[in-house]
Write a protein that holds these residues in place. Structure first.
Motif, mmCIF file in Angstrom:
data_model
loop_
_atom_site.group_PDB
_atom_site.id
_atom_site.type_symbol
_atom_site.label_atom_id
_atom_site.label_comp_id
_atom_site.label_asym_id
_atom_site.label_seq_id
_atom_site.Cartn_x
_atom_site.Cartn_y
_atom_site.Cartn_z
ATOM 1 N N HIS A 163 0.803 -1.221 0.000
ATOM 2 C CA HIS A 163 0.000 0.000 0.000
ATOM 3 C C HIS A 163 0.843 1.282 0.000
ATOM 4 O O HIS A 163 0.285 2.374 0.048
ATOM 5 C CB HIS A 163 -0.912 0.005 1.235
ATOM 6 C CG HIS A 163 -1.670 -1.280 1.426
ATOM 7 N ND1 HIS A 163 -2.645 -1.705 0.556
ATOM 8 C CD2 HIS A 163 -1.539 -2.260 2.372
ATOM 9 C CE1 HIS A 163 -3.107 -2.887 0.967
ATOM 10 N NE2 HIS A 163 -2.460 -3.239 2.060
ATOM 11 N N ASN A 197 2.760 3.052 -2.223
ATOM 12 C CA ASN A 197 3.194 3.256 -3.607
ATOM 13 C C ASN A 197 4.143 4.440 -3.780
ATOM 14 O O ASN A 197 5.060 4.386 -4.611
ATOM 15 C CB ASN A 197 1.979 3.433 -4.520
ATOM 16 C CG ASN A 197 1.330 2.111 -4.868
ATOM 17 O OD1 ASN A 197 1.950 1.055 -4.735
ATOM 18 N ND2 ASN A 197 0.089 2.144 -5.307
ATOM 19 N N LEU A 215 4.226 6.769 -10.988
ATOM 20 C CA LEU A 215 2.841 6.638 -10.523
ATOM 21 C C LEU A 215 1.910 6.890 -11.703
ATOM 22 O O LEU A 215 1.459 8.005 -11.935
ATOM 23 C CB LEU A 215 2.566 7.628 -9.392
ATOM 24 C CG LEU A 215 3.405 7.454 -8.130
ATOM 25 C CD1 LEU A 215 3.206 8.628 -7.183
ATOM 26 C CD2 LEU A 215 3.074 6.134 -7.434
ATOM 27 N N THR A 216 1.618 5.852 -12.433
ATOM 28 C CA THR A 216 0.759 5.977 -13.609
ATOM 29 C C THR A 216 -0.660 5.556 -13.277
ATOM 30 O O THR A 216 -0.900 4.806 -12.323
ATOM 31 C CB THR A 216 1.310 5.121 -14.759
ATOM 32 O OG1 THR A 216 1.376 3.753 -14.336
ATOM 33 C CG2 THR A 216 2.711 5.581 -15.153
ATOM 34 N N SER A 217 -1.601 6.016 -14.076
ATOM 35 C CA SER A 217 -3.019 5.752 -13.804
ATOM 36 C C SER A 217 -3.369 4.279 -13.939
ATOM 37 O O SER A 217 -4.311 3.800 -13.304
ATOM 38 C CB SER A 217 -3.887 6.572 -14.775
ATOM 39 O OG SER A 217 -3.562 6.253 -16.120
ATOM 40 N N ASP A 218 -2.618 3.534 -14.760
ATOM 41 C CA ASP A 218 -2.925 2.127 -14.968
ATOM 42 C C ASP A 218 -2.157 1.206 -14.034
ATOM 43 O O ASP A 218 -2.195 -0.013 -14.183
ATOM 44 C CB ASP A 218 -2.640 1.728 -16.425
ATOM 45 C CG ASP A 218 -1.180 1.960 -16.795
ATOM 46 O OD1 ASP A 218 -0.493 2.687 -16.067
ATOM 47 O OD2 ASP A 218 -0.738 1.408 -17.828
ATOM 48 N N CYS A 219 -1.442 1.771 -13.064
ATOM 49 C CA CYS A 219 -0.642 0.968 -12.140
ATOM 50 C C CYS A 219 -1.301 0.973 -10.763
ATOM 51 O O CYS A 219 -1.317 1.996 -10.075
ATOM 52 C CB CYS A 219 0.785 1.516 -12.056
ATOM 53 S SG CYS A 219 1.848 0.603 -10.926
ATOM 54 N N THR A 220 -1.856 -0.158 -10.360
ATOM 55 C CA THR A 220 -2.513 -0.249 -9.061
ATOM 56 C C THR A 220 -1.523 -0.452 -7.929
ATOM 57 O O THR A 220 -1.775 -0.032 -6.797
ATOM 58 C CB THR A 220 -3.524 -1.409 -9.052
ATOM 59 O OG1 THR A 220 -2.846 -2.629 -9.392
ATOM 60 C CG2 THR A 220 -4.635 -1.152 -10.063
ATOM 61 N N GLU A 221 -0.411 -1.128 -8.202
ATOM 62 C CA GLU A 221 0.627 -1.325 -7.188
ATOM 63 C C GLU A 221 1.995 -1.157 -7.826
ATOM 64 O O GLU A 221 2.322 -1.819 -8.814
ATOM 65 C CB GLU A 221 0.527 -2.712 -6.538
ATOM 66 C CG GLU A 221 1.576 -2.913 -5.449
ATOM 67 C CD GLU A 221 1.510 -4.296 -4.799
ATOM 68 O OE1 GLU A 221 2.470 -4.664 -4.100
ATOM 69 O OE2 GLU A 221 0.501 -5.001 -5.012
ATOM 70 N N GLN A 236 5.788 -1.699 -8.373
ATOM 71 C CA GLN A 236 6.751 -2.773 -8.149
ATOM 72 C C GLN A 236 8.159 -2.224 -8.332
ATOM 73 O O GLN A 236 8.389 -1.310 -9.118
ATOM 74 C CB GLN A 236 6.528 -3.923 -9.141
ATOM 75 C CG GLN A 236 5.132 -4.523 -9.116
ATOM 76 C CD GLN A 236 4.865 -5.341 -7.865
ATOM 77 O OE1 GLN A 236 5.794 -5.793 -7.191
ATOM 78 N NE2 GLN A 236 3.596 -5.525 -7.536
#
Length: 518
Positions: free
Chosen positions: A362, A364, A431-437, A439
């Motif tokens: 959590h 990010n 931190l892109t909009s399509d990245c939920t977590e 890595q």
């Protein structure tokens, strides 16, 4: 009319001409008559041999001798050539550096089987125990055997979960040590020492069941033994051959007595040994010792165990320590980034407990800061070299068997074709909009953190955990600023390597309720 005296001279000229034409034909015509790609480009005056320097190449040899370390002039020449792949000859070795993500992926993914070996050297032979281990050994049955051991027994999810308590102990010790330093008269903390000793403490605890080789200090600081141990490991990582043998001897002098004693106990008593309270191995050394083959005999020899223990040590210390020291330096110089990271920790974890491993998915923004440190400030200019086991055509270039391929961490991280404003430390770019977590790994090789492919990092979970816990415990537990009389941190790189030029020395002030400090 041709005189008889000139016939031998003409014959020699003809032979030289035929040899020259044969070379040209070899570069453009395949054995079956089909045209094939050219070799990668070379600098304007040739592929730059180092050991034997013909007259035509003396200018370049002089440049190389006066522009050390080698990686800096390689990247400078590639920039001058405006190429993402090049060809150099260092002594009798053909070296192929690569700075383009697409070409790097083709080497490691499409042609991964061909480039899954390693070249050999005196240094790699010494600290792999004669090529008994996984990272630097050439492709062989021995390499495959040790890789299976590491993947299935050492870094498996089950083993990672079982050893969580020991990692948490060291995260608590980290907070305790920094707190004690912050309460001292100077309030100064050498973050290079902290960043290197923490992963050293963790892997010693996981491997040997203890963080120190002797008596622990009351403030959980490092003893002379641990400092010497880490210093020797970083000497090995730097790869200077004249220092490697002595540094490896230093590391082995700490490891071998522990390993020999433990092997003796398990071989004599097995699970009936009263020093062990259960039938399960207590630490990673126990795991390596108790592995058996199909006939019930020990799977690994003492030599294999010792060599692999050393390799695990230096494989787990370098990346976390370097990334976190650079991240903290950048964040202290940009207080808004540091404040955003603290706000995320306060929101996700709050100030009533210390951050734990279960919080990592959590966090990010914190992981974006680490990714940016991996991108902008890699631990080394290149990944360990991949050696071609056969001829190959990669990205339209002919790569001969035996070539050493160097994927450039430097070139990928600062490639302006890939990154906008590549020299700036900007965590938000991850931190892109399509990245939920977020890595820490980078499968597209736009930069190299833990690498990929057959010779990539086999323990990304452990690497991620150690790196994130090191940074989060620092950021959550303390306010940070540059030392007195220092307006900002000097972000220059060392001339000889990729480390921060000067160790990061800062001031720390506790920011949590006092009962949370161990």
């Amino acid at each position: 009319m041709i005189s008889a005296d000139s016939i031998p001279l003409l014959f020699i000229v003809l032979i030289l001409f035929l040899i020259h034409m044969t070379k040209l034909m070899f570069r453009s015509i395949h054995k079956n008559g089909r045209s094939v790609p050219q070799l990668p480009p070379v600098p304007p005056h040739g592929p730059s041999p180092v050991v034997s320097c013909p007259v035509a190449h003396r200018w370049l040899c002089a440049r190389m001798l006066h522009q050390r370390p080698t990686f800096r002039w390689i990247h400078r020449l590639m920039k001058e050539m405006d190429t993402d792949i090049a060809r150099f000859r260092l002594g009798n070795v053909r070296v192929i550096p690569v700075t383009c993500p697409e070409i790097a992926r083709e080497f490691l993914k499409k042609h991964g089987a061909i480039f899954s070996s390693r070249p050999t050297s005196m240094a790699t032979r010494i600290y792999s125990g004669g090529f008994l281990t996984t990272i630097l050994s050439p492709y062989s049955d021995q390499w495959k055997k040790m890789r299976r051991v590491i993947v299935s027994e050492i870094i498996s999810p089950k083993r990672h979960h079982c050893l969580q308590g020991r990692r948490t102990e060291e995260a608590d010790n980290l907070v305790k040590y920094i707190y004690n330093r912050s309460e001292s008269s100077s309030r100064t903390v050498n973050l290079r020492t902290v960043a290197r000793q923490y992963p050293g403490n963790v892997i010693r605890k996981l491997m040997f069941g203890k963080r120190c080789f002797g008596e622990e200090r009351a403030d959980d600081g490092t003893t002379v033994a641990e400092e010497e141990h880490i210093e020797a490991i970083f000497t090995i990582l730097n790869g200077h051959e004249r220092f490697v043998e002595e540094a490896t001897r230093t590391v082995n002098n700490y490891h071998d007595p522990i390993i020999d004693s433990r092997i003796g106990k398990w071989r004599r008593f097995g699970n009936s040994n009263q020093e062990f309270t259960s039938d399960e191995p207590h630490d990673l050394l126990d795991v390596l010792i108790t592995l058996i083959d199909a006939e019930g005999k020990p799977l690994l020899t003492p030599e294999e165990i010792k060599a692999q223990v050393t390799e695990i040590m230096f494989a787990t210390i370098d990346n976390p320590s370097n990334a976190v020291e650079w991240a903290m330096a950048e964040m202290i110089n940009q207080p808004k980034i540091l404040e955003t990271a603290m706000d995320e920790l306060d929101r996700v974890v709050d100030k009533e407990r210390l951050v734990q491993e279960c919080d990592i998915p959590h966090l990010n923004y914190i992981k974006a800061c680490i990714r940016e440190a991996f991108r902008l400030h890699p631990i080394a200019p290149f990944v360990p070299p991949h050696m071609a086991m056969s001829d190959a055509i990669v990205a339209g270039n002919f790569i001969p068997k035996g070539s050493h391929v160097l994927l450039s961490r430097m070139g990928l991280r600062r490639n302006p074709k890939v990154w906008n404003k590549p020299l700036e430390f900007r965590p938000e770019r991850h931190l892109t909009s399509d990245c939920t977590e977020v890595q820490l790994t980078e499968p597209d090789l736009r930069f190299i953190s833990l690498s990929i492919g057959r010779r990539g990092c086999v323990a990304p979970l452990l690497g991620t955990t150690m790196t994130v816990m090191l940074l989060t415990r620092m950021v959550q537990g303390f306010y940070w600023k540059a030392s007195l009389d220092v307006k900002s941190i000097n972000l220059d790189e060392s001339l000889e390597d990729m480390f921060l030029a000067d160790p990061l020395v800062t001031q720390a002030k506790p920011r949590l309720p006092l009962h949370l400090y161990p």
